[in-house]
Design an enzyme around this catalytic site. Structure first.
Site, mmCIF file in Angstrom:
data_model
loop_
_atom_site.group_PDB
_atom_site.id
_atom_site.type_symbol
_atom_site.label_atom_id
_atom_site.label_comp_id
_atom_site.label_asym_id
_atom_site.label_seq_id
_atom_site.Cartn_x
_atom_site.Cartn_y
_atom_site.Cartn_z
ATOM 1 N N SER A 1 40.022 50.256 48.255
ATOM 2 C CA SER A 1 40.856 50.385 49.460
ATOM 3 C C SER A 1 42.268 49.874 49.212
ATOM 4 O O SER A 1 43.244 50.457 49.699
ATOM 5 C CB SER A 1 40.216 49.624 50.629
ATOM 6 O OG SER A 1 40.369 48.209 50.502
ATOM 7 N N TYR B 1 36.484 47.142 48.480
ATOM 8 C CA TYR B 1 37.739 46.452 48.799
ATOM 9 C C TYR B 1 38.802 46.767 47.753
ATOM 10 O O TYR B 1 39.947 47.073 48.088
ATOM 11 C CB TYR B 1 37.502 44.943 48.872
ATOM 12 C CG TYR B 1 38.723 44.154 49.299
ATOM 13 C CD1 TYR B 1 39.102 44.107 50.640
ATOM 14 C CD2 TYR B 1 39.496 43.466 48.365
ATOM 15 C CE1 TYR B 1 40.217 43.386 51.037
ATOM 16 C CE2 TYR B 1 40.610 42.741 48.753
ATOM 17 C CZ TYR B 1 40.970 42.710 50.091
ATOM 18 O OH TYR B 1 42.085 42.003 50.482
ATOM 19 N N ILE C 1 44.861 33.553 48.402
ATOM 20 C CA ILE C 1 45.537 32.984 49.568
ATOM 21 C C ILE C 1 44.502 32.310 50.471
ATOM 22 O O ILE C 1 43.423 32.859 50.710
ATOM 23 C CB ILE C 1 46.288 34.077 50.360
ATOM 24 C CG1 ILE C 1 47.178 34.912 49.427
ATOM 25 C CG2 ILE C 1 47.114 33.442 51.484
ATOM 26 C CD1 ILE C 1 48.261 34.144 48.713
ATOM 27 N N SER D 1 46.886 43.869 47.622
ATOM 28 C CA SER D 1 46.137 42.749 47.057
ATOM 29 C C SER D 1 46.143 42.843 45.541
ATOM 30 O O SER D 1 46.255 43.941 44.977
ATOM 31 C CB SER D 1 44.682 42.782 47.548
ATOM 32 O OG SER D 1 43.886 41.829 46.879
#
Length: 241
Positions: A148, A145, A178, A132
């Site tokens: 990670s 997040y 997205i 990401s």
């Protein structure tokens, strides 16, 4: 016929990736936590209900593919979760950290390890990790997040280094904004940011944009590329004045 594993297959990027592979004649064994797929996919598709954070699920998932096809040629690590509640990094809980890390990072790591040890016997294969833009972009309300996904980048580098001698290419895609179930709750925020010029390509990304990049990395057309991060983000990563 080549055989691919795709995690997080029941929605968004995972489903689009599975459809792209199936449309190109690849057999897909997909895993997700839902009892069944939300829609039927055309082609040689097998669904496995499992939890990426669970060791037995990972092992049984791989066993399902091997029992049916005897080989695994492609692994696409898509499955990932956001924190259940967004909290400032100063308030982030260990429970939230463990929930996100156990799926996004630990689960991805050990599934990749399982598959890598199978692929190396055939001395070929392709692994694509979906990371990401959050792996290098600070979001202080969802630090677990970001951490990670930064971990997924190192997983990519480590396995790319270790598996190159076996002819196994390991790369990652870093999606930008997205349109998936994960971003539904923040649609208004990102609509405003995109309208305000955040992205050079002024639109939301689609799951198909990621799926197309996955196919490029695993269809054999880039045999001299490994350990690479591909930004599929509408140009978000460009530093601009």
């Amino acid at each position: 016929m080549k055989v691919a594993l795709v995690t997080g297959v029941a929605g968004g990027i995972g489903m689009a990736t599975a459809e792209k592979l199936l449309n190109n004649g690849v057999a897909v064994v997909g895993m997700d936590v839902l009892p069944q797929m939300p829609k039927e996919l055309k082609g040689e598709f097998t669904y496995f209900k499992g939890d990426l954070s669970d060791k037995n699920s990972r092992e049984n998932y791989v066993k399902t593919a091997i029992d049916k096809y005897g080989r695994i040629d492609i692994l696409v690590n898509v499955a990932g979760v956001a924190p259940k509640t967004r909290n400032d990094i100063l308030e982030m809980t260990e429970e939230s950290y463990d929930f996100v890390m156990n799926i996004n990072t630990k689960g991805t790591l050990f599934l990749t390890q399982l598959v890598a040890n199978i692929m190396k016997e055939n001395k070929e294969g392709s692994i694509v990790n979906i990371s990401s833009m959050s792996g290098y972009t600070s979001s202080v309300s969802r630090g677990e997040y970001c951490i990670s996904k930064a971990g997924v980048t190192m997983i990519t580098n480590l396995f790319a280094d270790r598996l190159a001698e076996y002819g196994i290419m390991v790369n990652e895609i870093r999606p930008g904004i997205i349109a998936t179930g994960m971003t539904d709750k923040v649609k208004a925020k990102y609509d405003a940011l995109i309208d305000g010029g955040l992205l050079p390509i002024k639109r939301w990304g689609k799951p198909e944009d990621i799926a197309n990049a996955v196919w490029t990395l695993c269809n054999g057309s880039l045999p001299y590329v490994t350990g690479q991060s591909i930004d599929v983000d509408g140009g978000f990563h460009i530093r601009r004045l």
